[in-house]
Design a protein around this motif. Structure first.
Motif, PDB file in Angstrom:
ATOM      1  N   ASP A   1       0.979  -1.278  -0.105  1.00  0.00           N
ATOM      2  CA  ASP A   1       0.001  -0.005  -0.027  1.00  0.00           C
ATOM      3  C   ASP A   1       1.016   1.205  -0.064  1.00  0.00           C
ATOM      4  O   ASP A   1       1.677   1.539   0.965  1.00  0.00           O
TER       5      ASP A   1
ATOM      6  N   THR B   1      -8.344   8.222  -3.770  1.00  0.00           N
ATOM      7  CA  THR B   1      -9.028   9.177  -2.923  1.00  0.00           C
ATOM      8  C   THR B   1      -8.209  10.065  -2.020  1.00  0.00           C
ATOM      9  O   THR B   1      -8.719  11.319  -1.906  1.00  0.00           O
ATOM     10  N   LYS B   2      -6.929   9.887  -1.840  1.00  0.00           N
ATOM     11  CA  LYS B   2      -6.054  10.707  -1.202  1.00  0.00           C
ATOM     12  C   LYS B   2      -5.507  11.728  -2.224  1.00  0.00           C
ATOM     13  O   LYS B   2      -6.043  12.632  -2.904  1.00  0.00           O
TER      14      LYS B   2
HETATM   15  C1  PLP Z   1      -7.628   5.935   2.818  1.00  0.00           C
HETATM   16  C2  PLP Z   1      -6.493   4.716   2.853  1.00  0.00           C
HETATM   17  C3  PLP Z   1      -7.041   3.675   2.164  1.00  0.00           C
HETATM   18  C4  PLP Z   1      -8.547   3.388   1.579  1.00  0.00           C
HETATM   19  O1  PLP Z   1      -8.821   4.248   0.691  1.00  0.00           O
HETATM   20  P1  PLP Z   1     -10.524   4.481   0.543  1.00  0.00           P
HETATM   21  O2  PLP Z   1     -10.642   4.960  -0.948  1.00  0.00           O
HETATM   22  O3  PLP Z   1     -10.951   5.504   1.567  1.00  0.00           O
HETATM   23  O4  PLP Z   1     -10.965   3.059   0.493  1.00  0.00           O
HETATM   24  C5  PLP Z   1      -6.159   2.610   2.153  1.00  0.00           C
HETATM   25  N1  PLP Z   1      -4.852   2.658   2.473  1.00  0.00           N
HETATM   26  C6  PLP Z   1      -4.429   3.965   3.304  1.00  0.00           C
HETATM   27  C7  PLP Z   1      -2.897   3.856   3.631  1.00  0.00           C
HETATM   28  C8  PLP Z   1      -5.387   4.958   3.213  1.00  0.00           C
HETATM   29  O5  PLP Z   1      -5.062   5.881   3.806  1.00  0.00           O
END
Ligand code: PLP
Length: 393
Positions: A184, A208-209
């Motif tokens: 990740d 998303t981030k």
């Molecule tokens: C937010 C996040 C996710 C998941 O993302 P979503 O789009 O909210 O499901 C996965 N890994 C990390 C490290 C995150 O910060």
């Protein structure tokens, strides 16, 4: 929509400007249109029998989805990318694509909690057994490998607790033992860590981030190297869990400014982390680029930058009530999950309740902070007032 061959010779900012768009095919307009659709129409019986068309049906892809897939593949120096409707969905895709019933999976104890939940519930139900390991285990992970160990899941740095793993050592063991690696890479993004170049097989990003960057969408990406790409694409095709066209469009738009946003996040994150380190209420700052962070040496080895999310440990004298007094009255920082947007966030967290391979004992209550794009002096003033409330003033 294909990427241009000369792209990889250009600087990342040039690439981000060019990726996933082709004005000559868009009536000259700079940005690609949003293709929404289920049905694709074929001109002849022959064509429909043999699916002779660049696109066959909505679940199998659209030009909009392909634009983002191709852009991400180029950014990650991967063999291919699939998208998911959330970061968690992308992690599920990656894990489904490498595991099967009877397998054993090694997962870092610092993993994002919903990922942990996915492993415990769904994967376990499909007959995959899981061992959590100390994120700082390094090459000693070799001792945890069983005959049926199929894959190692890394997350670097750890969610909330920010341990930076020895990616190189773990990949070396995995390659020697013929085991797949998944990471990740959401925190660093491909701009600050090129994980496939380090030998990682599958890389997951919560789009998303930082890729989205505006807290208004959910997206996930999984990129794969050559060896893992066919299985990943097959898993994706079997599930047909894909993001909507508007969200792909917004992430493509986000990519254009992503290098500026993450570099700004880096400098602001470092400035704020150093400032907080100097405050008497803070006993420790957990920021991968700072020496106090567990595994900082690994950040030096494998990362070319840092982003705007880190944690702090408060002095042990402060209570939960003190933290409530501080956080309930912040004026600019708001409280909420997620991060990577333009707005500053602060949340209390506690890893003690769910860790199994390691004991989380930071020596004080802990806060996770995301630095947004507000004025730094305003942000510091908000924290100064918050720290005064923490002290009961
Ligand atoms: C937010 C996040 C996710 C998941 O993302 P979503 O789009 O909210 O499901 C996965 N890994 C990390 C490290 C995150 O910060």
């Amino acid at each position: 929509m294909k990427n241009r061959p000369e792209l990889s010779s250009w600087h990342i900012s040039t690439q981000l400007s060019m990726l996933g768009r082709s004005p000559a095919q868009q009536y000259g307009f700079v940005n690609p249109p949003v293709y929404r659709g289920s049905t694709v129409i074929y001109p002849t019986c022959d064509a429909i029998r043999n699916k002779q068309a660049p696109f066959s049906y909505g679940t199998a892809g659209t030009p909009t989805i392909q634009s983002l897939e191709n852009a991400w593949t180029a950014l990650c120096n991967a063999a291919g990318t699939v998208l998911a409707p959330s970061g968690l969905g992308a992690l599920a895709l990656a894990l489904f694509s490498v595991t099967r019933s009877g397998d054993h999976l090694l997962v870092t104890d610092s993993v994002y909690r919903p990922t942990r939940n996915f492993c415990h519930t769904l994967l376990a139900r499909y007959g995959v057994s899981i061992t959590f390991y100390d994120p700082l285990i390094g090459e000693e992970i070799d001792g945890l490998i069983r005959e049926n160990t199929r894959a190692i899941l890394l997350e670097c740095p750890g969610s909330q607790s920010f341990e930076v793993q020895d990616i190189g050592a773990i990949v070396a063991v995995a390659q020697r033992r013929g085991i797949s690696t998944i990471i990740d890479n959401t925190w660093a993004t491909p701009l600050f860590c090129q994980v496939h170049a380090l030998g990682i097989d599958l890389s997951v990003e919560a789009g998303t981030k930082y890729p989205g960057g505006h807290s208004d969408l959910l997206m996930g990406m999984v990129s794969a190297n050559e060896r893992h790409w066919p299985a990943l694409r097959q898993t994706y095709d079997a599930l047909a869990m894909l993001p909507g066209a508007e969200d792909c469009f917004l992430v493509l738009r986000g990519l254009r400014t992503m290098h500026l946003r993450v570099k700004e996040a880096e400098s602001r994150g470092l400035e704020m982390a150093a400032w907080l380190q100097g405050q008497p209420e803070i006993s420790r700052v957990l920021h991968p680029a700072m020496p106090d962070c567990p595994g900082h040496i690994n950040w030096c080895r494998y990362f070319t930058g840092s982003t705007g999310l880190f944690s702090v440990v408060l002095d042990s004298r402060f209570t939960r009530q003190d933290v409530d007094n501080m956080l309930n009255n912040m004026k600019i920082f708001s409280m909420g999950f997620s991060w990577g947007g333009f707005e500053s966030l602060i949340i209390p967290f506690d890893c003690t309740e769910y860790r199994t391979a390691t004991t989380w004992r930071p020596g004080g209550l802990t806060l996770r902070i995301q630095i947004g794009l507000e004025d730094m002096a305003d942000l510091k003033n908000d924290l100064v007032a918050g720290l005064a409330r923490l002290r009961g003033e």
